[in-house]
Write an enzyme that holds these catalytic residues in place. Structure first.
Site, PDB file in Angstrom:
ATOM      1  N   ASP A   1      -3.364 -12.163 -11.496  1.00 40.39           N
ATOM      2  CA  ASP A   1      -2.202 -11.720 -10.846  1.00 40.39           C
ATOM      3  C   ASP A   1      -1.120 -11.316 -11.716  1.00 40.39           C
ATOM      4  OD1 ASP A   1      -0.303 -11.286  -8.863  1.00 40.39           O
ATOM      5  OD2 ASP A   1       0.267 -13.541  -8.471  1.00 40.39           O
TER       6      ASP A   1
ATOM      7  N   ASN B   1      -5.976  -7.663   0.625  1.00 37.17           N
ATOM      8  CA  ASN B   1      -5.609  -6.571  -0.311  1.00 37.17           C
ATOM      9  C   ASN B   1      -5.351  -5.081   0.289  1.00 37.17           C
ATOM     10  OD1 ASN B   1      -6.666  -7.954  -3.262  1.00 37.17           O
ATOM     11  ND2 ASN B   1      -4.702  -8.158  -2.461  1.00 37.17           N
TER      12      ASN B   1
HETATM   13  C1  FPP Z   1      -3.172  -8.852  -8.275  1.00 35.45           C
HETATM   14  O1  FPP Z   1      -1.903  -8.391  -8.901  1.00 35.45           O
HETATM   15  C2  FPP Z   1      -4.180  -8.089  -8.670  1.00 35.45           C
HETATM   16  C3  FPP Z   1      -4.973  -7.485  -7.917  1.00 35.45           C
HETATM   17  C4  FPP Z   1      -4.897  -7.580  -6.507  1.00 35.45           C
HETATM   18  C5  FPP Z   1      -6.305  -6.428  -8.244  1.00 35.45           C
HETATM   19  C6  FPP Z   1      -6.916  -7.118  -9.531  1.00 35.45           C
HETATM   20  C7  FPP Z   1      -7.752  -6.053  -9.915  1.00 35.45           C
HETATM   21  C8  FPP Z   1      -8.071  -5.513 -11.248  1.00 35.45           C
HETATM   22  C9  FPP Z   1      -7.669  -6.459 -12.425  1.00 35.45           C
HETATM   23  C10 FPP Z   1      -8.988  -4.480 -11.616  1.00 35.45           C
HETATM   24  C11 FPP Z   1     -10.503  -4.214 -10.923  1.00 35.45           C
HETATM   25  C12 FPP Z   1     -11.292  -5.721 -11.273  1.00 35.45           C
HETATM   26  C13 FPP Z   1     -12.478  -5.559 -11.974  1.00 35.45           C
HETATM   27  C14 FPP Z   1     -13.412  -6.688 -12.052  1.00 35.45           C
HETATM   28  C15 FPP Z   1     -12.883  -4.331 -12.901  1.00 35.45           C
HETATM   29  P1  FPP Z   1      -0.476  -7.905  -8.294  1.00 35.45           P
HETATM   30  O2  FPP Z   1      -0.803  -6.275  -8.489  1.00 35.45           O
HETATM   31  O3  FPP Z   1      -0.552  -8.479  -7.048  1.00 35.45           O
HETATM   32  O4  FPP Z   1       0.528  -8.098  -9.232  1.00 35.45           O
HETATM   33  P2  FPP Z   1       1.930  -8.145  -8.888  1.00 35.45           P
HETATM   34  O5  FPP Z   1       2.089  -9.622  -8.267  1.00 35.45           O
HETATM   35  O6  FPP Z   1       2.650  -8.363 -10.025  1.00 35.45           O
HETATM   36  O7  FPP Z   1       2.603  -7.070  -7.869  1.00 35.45           O
END
Ligand code: FPP
Length: 242
Positions: A23, A71
């Site tokens: 996150d 998501n």
């Molecule tokens: C949450 O942070 C993150 C995600 C929903 C996506 C995670 C995906 C990756 C790191 C890339 C793909 C994965 C692999 C295995 C190559 P957020 O966007 O909700 O953060 P925020 O709370 O700051 O908005």
């Protein structure tokens, strides 16, 4: 004797399964006046660093929440960017095979394009016998969705007379989850200051120790993981006993 890696001391007791909720990518990018998608690119780099580190120090099983069933509600640009990062990672996944890492994708793969889905299945088959570490990547995954699917499978078997409803145990349910072959989560790590489980491995986290950190995922380095490992080693796990 305490273990050591890259001059960092490691505790004697390791969790068998560490779950990571990656996150804070969006906020990390926003702080730099960059689009959210840039945060995911950096988050994917951190994911690779942490996978390699866990493999180096000898963790048995690690899992990452890459894309949840919720998501899809994000902008189509952001959804496309995350799926693209997954696609790129999957295309390069064979680089990891030399590390004898078993790779498993949990979640409802049917939502992904056919070529990507097939690549995930091929990787799972090709790495099935690797036993140095298991890397689980949760894609289009939701804990409630997983339990609902397990209930459906069990109900179908009961209808066919293969399962007696009175004989259904917790082990029966666990055996119908995506993670049936893997240990429950011992340590769940969520960076970025959020204190939630967000539908991640909710059955498997029943007795997990939680480690929350204010660091945003792209900045989550092996030093931070070591802090979590030391804290875990100092916790007293009673599993409901005294
Ligand atoms: C949450 O942070 C993150 C995600 C929903 C996506 C995670 C995906 C990756 C790191 C890339 C793909 C994965 C692999 C295995 C190559 P957020 O966007 O909700 O953060 P925020 O709370 O700051 O908005």
């Amino acid at each position: 004797m305490a273990k050591e890696k890259n001059n960092m001391s490691l505790p004697d007791v390791f969790p068998r399964h560490i779950g990571f909720i990656m996150d804070g990518n969006g906020r990390w990018a926003k702080k730099r006046h960059m689009p959210r998608t840039f945060g995911h690119v950096e988050g994917a780099k951190t994911f690779e660093k942490i996978v390699r580190y866990c493999r180096d120090i000898g963790i048995e099983c690690i899992s990452f929440y890459a894309f949840s069933t919720e998501n899809w509600k994000r902008s189509s640009d952001e959804v496309k960017a995350i799926i693209n990062l997954l696609r790129q990672y999957i295309a390069r996944a064979r680089d990891y095979f030399v590390d004898e890492t078993r790779m498993v994708f949990i979640g409802d793969k049917s939502a992904f394009p056919e070529d990507m889905r097939q690549q995930m299945i091929d990787i799972e088959n090709e790495t099935r016998d690797f036993d140095k570490m298991t890397l689980i990547i949760a894609v289009n995954y939701g804990g409630r969705d997983e339990i609902k699917n397990a209930a459906k499978q069990i109900a179908r078997k009961a209808l066919k007379g293969e399962i007696d409803p009175d004989q259904i145990t917790e082990e029966t349910v666990a055996a119908h989850l995506y993670t049936s072959e893997f240990p429950d989560v011992d340590l769940l790590i969520r960076p970025s200051g959020e204190l939630r489980i967000s539908n991640y491995l909710i059955w498997q986290c029943a007795y997990a120790e939680f480690y929350f950190s204010d660091v945003l995922w792209p900045d989550f380095m092996p030093e931070e993981l070591n802090k979590a490992l030391h804290e875990y080693a100092g916790r007293s796990r009673r599993f409901g006993g005294v």
